[in-house]
Design an enzyme around this catalytic site. Structure first.
Site, PDB file in Angstrom:
ATOM      1  N   CYS A   2       3.169 -11.689   4.320  1.00  0.00           N
ATOM      2  CA  CYS A   2       3.199 -12.914   5.109  1.00  0.00           C
ATOM      3  C   CYS A   2       2.298 -12.702   6.327  1.00  0.00           C
ATOM      4  O   CYS A   2       1.917 -11.579   6.641  1.00  0.00           O
ATOM      5  CB  CYS A   2       4.616 -13.190   5.579  1.00  0.00           C
ATOM      6  SG  CYS A   2       5.795 -13.285   4.228  1.00  0.00           S
ATOM      7  N   ARG A  27      -2.812 -14.492   3.592  1.00  0.00           N
ATOM      8  CA  ARG A  27      -1.751 -13.515   3.361  1.00  0.00           C
ATOM      9  C   ARG A  27      -0.564 -14.111   2.613  1.00  0.00           C
ATOM     10  O   ARG A  27       0.334 -13.386   2.184  1.00  0.00           O
ATOM     11  CB  ARG A  27      -1.259 -12.954   4.703  1.00  0.00           C
ATOM     12  CG  ARG A  27      -2.334 -12.254   5.484  1.00  0.00           C
ATOM     13  CD  ARG A  27      -1.807 -11.846   6.837  1.00  0.00           C
ATOM     14  NE  ARG A  27      -0.854 -10.767   6.733  1.00  0.00           N
ATOM     15  CZ  ARG A  27      -1.148  -9.480   6.786  1.00  0.00           C
ATOM     16  NH1 ARG A  27      -2.402  -9.117   6.968  1.00  0.00           N
ATOM     17  NH2 ARG A  27      -0.226  -8.565   6.673  1.00  0.00           N
ATOM     18  N   TRP A  74       4.542 -15.561   1.982  1.00  0.00           N
ATOM     19  CA  TRP A  74       4.438 -15.211   0.556  1.00  0.00           C
ATOM     20  C   TRP A  74       5.855 -14.814   0.159  1.00  0.00           C
ATOM     21  O   TRP A  74       6.377 -13.805   0.623  1.00  0.00           O
ATOM     22  CB  TRP A  74       3.458 -14.051   0.353  1.00  0.00           C
ATOM     23  CG  TRP A  74       3.184 -13.773  -1.099  1.00  0.00           C
ATOM     24  CD1 TRP A  74       2.270 -14.408  -1.898  1.00  0.00           C
ATOM     25  CD2 TRP A  74       3.797 -12.774  -1.916  1.00  0.00           C
ATOM     26  NE1 TRP A  74       2.297 -13.880  -3.167  1.00  0.00           N
ATOM     27  CE2 TRP A  74       3.228 -12.874  -3.202  1.00  0.00           C
ATOM     28  CE3 TRP A  74       4.784 -11.819  -1.697  1.00  0.00           C
ATOM     29  CZ2 TRP A  74       3.601 -12.047  -4.263  1.00  0.00           C
ATOM     30  CZ3 TRP A  74       5.160 -10.992  -2.754  1.00  0.00           C
ATOM     31  CH2 TRP A  74       4.565 -11.111  -4.014  1.00  0.00           C
ATOM     32  N   ASN A  98       7.420 -10.270   8.581  1.00  0.00           N
ATOM     33  CA  ASN A  98       6.609  -9.877   7.429  1.00  0.00           C
ATOM     34  C   ASN A  98       7.153  -8.541   6.942  1.00  0.00           C
ATOM     35  O   ASN A  98       7.273  -7.607   7.730  1.00  0.00           O
ATOM     36  CB  ASN A  98       5.143  -9.733   7.861  1.00  0.00           C
ATOM     37  CG  ASN A  98       4.280  -9.086   6.785  1.00  0.00           C
ATOM     38  OD1 ASN A  98       4.535  -9.264   5.601  1.00  0.00           O
ATOM     39  ND2 ASN A  98       3.269  -8.355   7.207  1.00  0.00           N
ATOM     40  N   GLY A  99       7.483  -8.464   5.650  1.00  0.00           N
ATOM     41  CA  GLY A  99       8.017  -7.213   5.108  1.00  0.00           C
ATOM     42  C   GLY A  99       9.250  -7.487   4.271  1.00  0.00           C
ATOM     43  O   GLY A  99       9.504  -8.628   3.879  1.00  0.00           O
ATOM     44  N   GLU A 483     -13.246  -4.669 -13.224  1.00  0.00           N
ATOM     45  CA  GLU A 483     -13.318  -5.485 -12.006  1.00  0.00           C
ATOM     46  C   GLU A 483     -13.705  -6.933 -12.346  1.00  0.00           C
ATOM     47  O   GLU A 483     -13.151  -7.880 -11.782  1.00  0.00           O
ATOM     48  CB  GLU A 483     -14.316  -4.848 -11.031  1.00  0.00           C
ATOM     49  CG  GLU A 483     -14.587  -5.593  -9.752  1.00  0.00           C
ATOM     50  CD  GLU A 483     -13.358  -5.813  -8.865  1.00  0.00           C
ATOM     51  OE1 GLU A 483     -12.275  -5.302  -9.176  1.00  0.00           O
ATOM     52  OE2 GLU A 483     -13.495  -6.552  -7.879  1.00  0.00           O
ATOM     53  N   LYS A 487     -11.364 -10.090 -11.452  1.00  0.00           N
ATOM     54  CA  LYS A 487     -11.839 -11.217 -10.629  1.00  0.00           C
ATOM     55  C   LYS A 487     -11.611 -12.534 -11.369  1.00  0.00           C
ATOM     56  O   LYS A 487     -11.136 -13.507 -10.790  1.00  0.00           O
ATOM     57  CB  LYS A 487     -13.349 -11.099 -10.330  1.00  0.00           C
ATOM     58  CG  LYS A 487     -13.788 -10.092  -9.325  1.00  0.00           C
ATOM     59  CD  LYS A 487     -13.480 -10.421  -7.890  1.00  0.00           C
ATOM     60  CE  LYS A 487     -12.132  -9.894  -7.510  1.00  0.00           C
ATOM     61  NZ  LYS A 487     -12.095  -8.530  -7.016  1.00  0.00           N
ATOM     62  N   GLU A 490      -7.839 -13.526 -11.568  1.00  0.00           N
ATOM     63  CA  GLU A 490      -7.121 -13.902 -10.351  1.00  0.00           C
ATOM     64  C   GLU A 490      -7.569 -15.229  -9.752  1.00  0.00           C
ATOM     65  O   GLU A 490      -6.756 -15.930  -9.162  1.00  0.00           O
ATOM     66  CB  GLU A 490      -7.124 -12.785  -9.304  1.00  0.00           C
ATOM     67  CG  GLU A 490      -8.424 -12.464  -8.630  1.00  0.00           C
ATOM     68  CD  GLU A 490      -8.244 -11.348  -7.570  1.00  0.00           C
ATOM     69  OE1 GLU A 490      -9.215 -10.626  -7.332  1.00  0.00           O
ATOM     70  OE2 GLU A 490      -7.165 -11.223  -6.976  1.00  0.00           O
ATOM     71  N   HIS A 506     -11.400   0.145 -31.559  1.00  0.00           N
ATOM     72  CA  HIS A 506     -10.070   0.733 -31.748  1.00  0.00           C
ATOM     73  C   HIS A 506      -8.966  -0.308 -31.576  1.00  0.00           C
ATOM     74  O   HIS A 506      -7.805   0.053 -31.385  1.00  0.00           O
ATOM     75  CB  HIS A 506      -9.875   1.903 -30.772  1.00  0.00           C
ATOM     76  CG  HIS A 506     -10.857   3.004 -31.012  1.00  0.00           C
ATOM     77  ND1 HIS A 506     -10.783   3.855 -32.091  1.00  0.00           N
ATOM     78  CD2 HIS A 506     -11.973   3.360 -30.337  1.00  0.00           C
ATOM     79  CE1 HIS A 506     -11.796   4.705 -32.060  1.00  0.00           C
ATOM     80  NE2 HIS A 506     -12.547   4.416 -31.004  1.00  0.00           N
ATOM     81  N   LYS A 605      -3.273 -11.686   0.071  1.00  0.00           N
ATOM     82  CA  LYS A 605      -4.364 -10.742   0.324  1.00  0.00           C
ATOM     83  C   LYS A 605      -3.869  -9.311   0.509  1.00  0.00           C
ATOM     84  O   LYS A 605      -4.374  -8.390  -0.112  1.00  0.00           O
ATOM     85  CB  LYS A 605      -5.123 -11.203   1.579  1.00  0.00           C
ATOM     86  CG  LYS A 605      -6.275 -10.301   1.971  1.00  0.00           C
ATOM     87  CD  LYS A 605      -7.454 -10.537   1.080  1.00  0.00           C
ATOM     88  CE  LYS A 605      -8.628  -9.671   1.426  1.00  0.00           C
ATOM     89  NZ  LYS A 605      -9.525  -9.514   0.275  1.00  0.00           N
TER      90      LYS A 605
HETATM   91  O1  M6R Z   1      -6.274  -3.898   0.732  1.00  0.00           O
HETATM   92  P1  M6R Z   1      -6.368  -3.080  -0.524  1.00  0.00           P
HETATM   93  O2  M6R Z   1      -7.763  -2.719  -0.874  1.00  0.00           O
HETATM   94  O3  M6R Z   1      -5.464  -1.896  -0.502  1.00  0.00           O
HETATM   95  O4  M6R Z   1      -5.824  -4.064  -1.649  1.00  0.00           O
HETATM   96  C1  M6R Z   1      -5.661  -3.633  -2.973  1.00  0.00           C
HETATM   97  C2  M6R Z   1      -5.461  -4.792  -3.902  1.00  0.00           C
HETATM   98  O5  M6R Z   1      -4.322  -5.525  -3.538  1.00  0.00           O
HETATM   99  C3  M6R Z   1      -6.657  -5.741  -3.926  1.00  0.00           C
HETATM  100  O6  M6R Z   1      -7.839  -5.074  -4.227  1.00  0.00           O
HETATM  101  C4  M6R Z   1      -6.427  -6.854  -4.973  1.00  0.00           C
HETATM  102  O7  M6R Z   1      -6.435  -6.321  -6.249  1.00  0.00           O
HETATM  103  C5  M6R Z   1      -7.487  -7.957  -4.817  1.00  0.00           C
HETATM  104  N1  M6R Z   1      -6.855  -9.251  -4.812  1.00  0.00           N
HETATM  105  C6  M6R Z   1      -8.475  -7.982  -5.903  1.00  0.00           C
HETATM  106  O8  M6R Z   1      -9.432  -8.975  -5.746  1.00  0.00           O
END
Ligand code: M6R
Length: 610
Positions: A2, A27, A74, A98-99, A483, A487, A490, A506, A605
């Site tokens: 959050c 966030r 969140w 937050n937490g 990656e 991307k 998400e 395989h 995030k």
């Molecule tokens: O802040 P961080 O690099 O530790 O975050 C890790 C992941 O949460 C972050 O890379 C996440 O997978 C992204 N949304 C990917 O685009």
């Protein structure tokens, strides 16, 4: 997860809080709310869903007042409803958090038995009740919050306001981020820097287990355990406020993709000497003897940062003769991997706050392991828990989908591999010169690639309604395939899988038909012929191909229905330049579909909870 903000000063603060929440919305965006002391009364406005709903609520029903707190959520405990939205208030007290409070249930039972009535399903509400209970015993706000948070287990950053002590905000943290912003006659509290950067660059990063009493004329910080005052260490942040704006781009993600040439140059700045053929990384705080004494290296990360770590393994194997274990933090922290004082762990994280990465790092540290981190956010929890940190200097990354964080992490890992390679005496001058000039020139290649978006638009037009896609790569481009798939998933919600190209036969090749496009990373490198064979295997089964190929390699280009050229760069620079097509395919697909690119559903995030 959050985002939280607080303000105390001379100005009406509803707008200040909302503007801060706009910067924090990445966030979490399940609900938003603010509470302000207005004419001696606590006034709260909350709304389910995006911040825009709160803004509309405030337009209909404004609040005045110069002390307040705000939150963007969140959801963890309790659904994304208005009654679960923060701030949570009891009596004259309001709290944002937050937490996760792990022991909230026994506390809640105890409070209910004492006659308290709960209005939400959140863990947070117990904090408001505990503070209010203490206040009713006649305890001042600072002490009331101190005693309340001493009872909490788990992770929290909280900000508390009380209409009966309206000239004070109390902020406290344990394992969730919190920064104070210092102004003239006004002070701020926030989850991160961009939320308050337009007001001040003077920041204080609170340590775990501390509580700050914030007034208009200053702040006092104490340890929560024994209330002893600790020195306030002020830092001036170099980021300019405009970095946290969209700057004419349709989305933060597109802006951040385009920032990558500069961001990578910033990662390299001051660390590369072509004259001395050296990489200077004094921030690692590690001597050649200490390096020589290492017996094993772990790289630990989550999500995109884990993919960067995987690229790092290829670079370290090639350049330093080290083969690090590259681990998902959420897995490693619960394993019993043997580690000792001769182990080095490298945590990779954009935010520096990812709960699993932080926990894995702390666990290793407790076993005597030396800890380095590669991080973007200055003074975040992970660098603070590390023996040395290589900051990527990418600037604020606002889009939930990580882009410039990845390329700058790869650049930082490349620097680290070269540094270790030199320490290990494995790199001669010619190799070093070639590596360094390749790295230095990478930004220009990336810049050139960003001038053309036609092939991405073509891919998006053709395939934005696909239900599923595959991404194939080999060697150091295998993590790029992972990656690319991450991307796409998400932000466009299209199911996608990244595979090592040689693994297709395989099993996954059974997925191929004319409705499932495959993105093949096939630039000229050591695996070129093999990847082209893998491409043909997909093609032979009717699978449509989007091929990433080296400029001028028309033969490979012709193998794809859609061909995306990339510059002819040295092999170890390929992960950097191939990041761009992975990001741009996902971006344009999502934009065509009309999804919420910067704030995709269900995501946040910074993942500051387990
Ligand atoms: O802040 P961080 O690099 O530790 O975050 C890790 C992941 O949460 C972050 O890379 C996440 O997978 C992204 N949304 C990917 O685009």
């Amino acid at each position: 997860m959050c985002g939280i903000i607080g303000y105390i000063g001379p100005d009406p603060c509803a707008q200040i809080l909302v503007q801060g929440l706009q910067k924090l919305e990445y966030r979490g965006y399940d609900s938003a709310g603010i509470a302000i002391v207005d004419g001696g009364q606590l006034q709260t406005r909350r709304a389910r869903g995006k911040l825009m709903n709160l803004i509309e609520t405030l337009a209909r029903d404004p609040i005045d007042g110069t002390v307040g707190i705000g939150h963007t959520r969140w959801a963890t405990h309790g659904g994304p409803t208005e009654h679960n939205a923060h701030p949570h208030s009891v009596g004259s007290v309001a709290v944002v958090h937050n937490g996760i409070i792990e022991n909230y249930l026994p506390i809640k039972r105890e409070l209910i038995a004492a006659g308290h009535t709960f209005k939400s399903e959140t863990d947070t509400e117990v904090i408001a009740h505990l503070v209010w209970q203490n206040r009713q015993r006649g305890i001042g706000l600072e002490q009331a919050v101190m005693e309340a948070v001493r009872r909490l287990e788990g992770a929290y950053s909280v900000v508390v306001v009380d209409a009966e002590e309206p000239d004070t905000l109390i902020a406290a943290r344990l394992a969730s981020p919190l920064v104070l912003g210092l102004g003239e006659g006004r002070n701020f509290v926030a989850s991160d820097i961009p939320a308050i950067l337009s007001h001040t660059r003077r920041m204080v990063f609170l340590d775990d287990g501390t509580l700050a009493t914030v007034r208009r004329d200053g702040v006092v910080v104490r340890r929560i355990s024994d209330a002893v005052e600790v020195p306030v260490e002020e830092r001036t942040i170099a980021w300019s406020p405009s970095l946290a704006e969209k700057g004419g781009y349709k989305h933060f993600m597109l802006k951040e993709i385009h920032e990558q040439p500069d961001a990578v140059a910033n990662t390299l700045r001051g660390r590369v000497s072509l004259e001395r053929l050296a990489v200077d990384l004094p921030e690692l705080q590690m001597s050649a003897e200490e390096f020589a004494a290492l017996s094993q290296v772990y790289v630990v990360a989550c999500g995109t940062s884990w993919h960067a770590g995987m690229v790092g393994r290829y670079l370290m194997e090639d350049l330093a003769g080290i083969s690090p274990h590259v681990e998902l933090a959420s897995e490693l922290r619960y394993r019993r991997a043997p580690m000792d004082e001769r182990t080095l762990i490298i945590a990779v994280s954009q935010s520096g706050e990812t709960a699993d990465t932080l926990a894995a790092l702390k666990d290793a540290k407790a076993r005597g392991v030396r800890v380095l981190s590669i991080c973007n956010v200055i003074e975040a929890s992970i660098p603070r828990a590390s023996d040395g940190t290589l900051y990527t200097h990418a600037g604020p990354e606002i889009s939930v989908a990580s882009t410039k964080a990845f390329s700058t992490q790869v650049a930082a890992l490349h620097l680290l591999a070269l540094h270790f390679g030199r320490l290990a005496g494995r790199l001669d001058d010619d190799t070093m010169r070639a590596e360094l000039s390749g790295l230095v020139r990478a930004a220009a290649s990336m810049e050139r690639m960003l001038q053309h978006d036609e092939p991405y638009l073509q891919a998006a037009r053709a395939w934005h309604e696909a239900r599923s896609m595959l991404f194939l790569g080999r060697g150091a481009l295998y993590p790029l395939a992972l990656e690319g798939a991450l991307k796409l998933k998400e932000i466009s919600y299209i199911h996608a899988e990244g595979y090592a190209a040689g693994e297709m036969k395989h099993g996954p090749i059974a997925l191929i038909d004319e409705t499932v496009p495959t993105v093949v990373l096939a630039p000229r490198d050591a695996h070129h012929d093999k990847v082209r064979s893998n491409l043909q295997e997909v093609k032979a089964r009717g699978g449509p191909i989007i091929v990433i190929h080296t400029e001028g390699d028309e033969e490979t280009a012709a193998m794809g229905g859609i061909a995306i050229p990339i510059p002819d760069v040295p092999e170890r620079i390929l992960p950097l330049v191939c990041a761009l097509p992975m990001q741009l395919i996902a971006y344009h697909m999502a934009d065509f579909k009309g999804t919420d690119v910067d704030q995709p559903r269900n995501l946040a995030k910074s993942v500051t909870v387990e």
